[in-house]
Design an enzyme around this catalytic site. Structure first.
Site, short mmCIF file in Angstrom:
data_model
loop_
_atom_site.label_atom_id
_atom_site.label_comp_id
_atom_site.label_asym_id
_atom_site.label_seq_id
_atom_site.Cartn_x
_atom_site.Cartn_y
_atom_site.Cartn_z
N ARG A 9 0.78 -1.20 -0.10
CA ARG A 9 -0.09 0.08 0.11
C ARG A 9 0.95 1.11 0.00
O ARG A 9 0.39 2.23 -0.38
CB ARG A 9 -0.81 -0.08 1.05
CG ARG A 9 -2.15 -0.96 1.03
CD ARG A 9 -3.07 -0.99 2.34
NE ARG A 9 -4.29 -1.61 1.81
CZ ARG A 9 -5.29 -1.81 2.74
NH1 ARG A 9 -5.35 -1.22 3.85
NH2 ARG A 9 -6.09 -2.46 2.27
N LYS A 41 -18.83 -15.47 3.75
CA LYS A 41 -20.27 -15.28 4.17
C LYS A 41 -20.88 -14.92 2.90
O LYS A 41 -20.41 -13.76 2.06
CB LYS A 41 -20.67 -14.53 5.11
CG LYS A 41 -19.98 -15.03 6.75
CD LYS A 41 -20.48 -13.98 7.71
CE LYS A 41 -20.13 -14.72 9.09
NZ LYS A 41 -20.63 -13.60 10.21
N GLY A 55 -8.23 -7.14 -0.69
CA GLY A 55 -8.72 -8.04 0.55
C GLY A 55 -7.84 -9.30 0.53
O GLY A 55 -6.85 -9.31 0.17
#
Length: 403
Positions: free
Chosen positions: A39, A206, A359
């Site tokens: 990053r 999920k 992610g």
């Protein structure tokens, strides 16, 4: 509408000016050492471009979740030191303040080519509330605002949306950095004008966290591949036994509706790697999805699924991937994610545009050394998901639109 970027700024808007740059330096640190500086290095093209055009830089960033108060172990001091090593030949100073007298003084003394890194914006209680007074204090630190923090663009905070709004109201430029622009261009093209076939791969634990993404992508994609623990909820919706696997019982009906709506566009795993417990060294076996043992949990997709996904990807023109195929941080359950990552890399080699949506999937690709074989690896997990859902990103919306 494309946002104005630093490339659209005139030289007189940068030379001798103080530029406040919002960066996403929320990086992993262990024992004071940065273990993954992706990053940080991703922002270097923006920082270099601004410095070469005669600007001085005031960097704003957050780290961790200090909840509006100073937490020493969440200081940006080690990040500033790391950045100083990357910006060789430049003066990089860390300031133990964000908008107070020390920060204002340090900013006022900047010379062209100088860089200061201010303390964690989330040490301030008004940051996450998008406090307007705080945004005005941040805006007073410079003459130009640049947002290069795509990973925080989905947050309406003082250092993202608030400061941009204030700067524009004052007639000052509020534009996107090169990293922000790259993120928006890749993700935007994937949704608006993808090369066909367009294949999306969604993983993770999920279905509830990605239901809006699934609904948004279904009409746009040619095939949508499902992996990770969210596949278990689809198994249950198909009437299959799932053993002790993670299943969202309250989402089974929703999964059943998606299966009916999507038809063969939705590709569900055909086999799985199961184990009695989710830990390194656990005994594993590979079973077809119709034969998941009652005392076992599904923890990865199986080899037949990887081959089926590879077959679909072999003709793809655009690939968008978000979420691992299993518990990829444990070696016993990482083969599915690795297999899919290699298949995506092969698609890149054949000329497909491949986008890794940040992610855990981005971390997995980096860990496997395949980052350079992807067209684009996003630096923003949550932001990329919300973008794919079609939701407004406050940190982007507040920036000036290009002519």
């Amino acid at each position: 509408m494309r946002k104005r970027t630093i490339a659209d700024l005139r030289d007189d808007e940068l030379a001798g000016k103080r530029v406040v740059v919002r960066v996403d330096y929320n990086v992993p640190i262990e024992d004071g050492r940065i273990t993954d500086d992706t990053r940080i290095t991703s922002t270097l093209p923006t920082l270099d471009a601004l410095l070469q055009r005669g600007a001085s830089l005031v960097l704003l960033a957050h780290f961790g979740r200090p909840k509006g108060k100073p937490v020493p172990e969440m200081s940006l001091r080690p990040v500033a030191a790391h950045l100083a090593g990357l910006l060789e030949g430049r003066t990089v100073r860390f300031v133990e303040d964000t908008v107070g007298r020390e920060a204002q003084g340090a900013a006022s003394m900047l010379r062209p080519g100088d860089v200061i890194v201010l303390e964690n914006t989330r040490f301030l209680p008004g940051e996450e509330k998008n406090d307007s007074a705080l945004a005005e204090q941040m805006a007073s630190l410079g003459d130009v605002y640049v947002n290069d923090a795509f990973g925080a663009a989905h947050r309406a905070h003082s250092s993202t949306a608030g400061i941009a709004t204030v700067m524009r109201a004052q007639g000052k430029p509020a534009v996107a950095g090169l990293l922000m622009d790259r993120e928006l261009q890749y993700l935007g093209r994937a949704l608006a004008e993808p090369a066909r076939p367009f294949v999306a791969i969604l993983g993770g634990s999920k279905i509830s966290g990605k239901i809006d993404v699934i609904r948004s992508l279904l009409p746009k994609t040619d095939r949508l591949l499902i992996g990770g623990a969210m596949a278990n909820t689809f198994f249950r919706a198909m009437g299959l036994a799932t053993g002790t696997s993670l299943v969202e019982d309250d989402r089974v009906e929703m999964a059943r509706e998606l299966l009916a709506q999507a038809g063969d566009k939705l590709v569900i795993p055909v086999d799985a790697v199961v184990a009695p417990r989710m830990e390194a060294g656990a005994p594993t076996q590979t079973v077809v999805r119709e034969a998941i043992p009652a005392d076992q949990s599904v923890l990865d997709v199986g080899p037949r699924t990887v081959e089926e996904f590879r077959r679909v990807l072999s003709t793809a023109g655009t690939v968008l991937w978000n979420g691992p195929m299993g518990v990829s941080e444990i070696a016993e359950f990482a083969a599915g994610t690795r297999g899919v990552a290699e298949a995506v890399a092969e698609a890149t080699g054949r000329g497909a545009t491949t986008i890794i949506g940040g992610g855990d999937s981005a971390a997995a690709v980096a860990e496997m050394g395949l980052e350079s074989r992807m067209s684009h690896v996003s630096t923003g997990g949550g932001a990329s998901l919300e973008f794919l859902e079609g939701r407004d990103l406050p940190g982007v919306s507040a920036l000036s639109e290009a002519a």
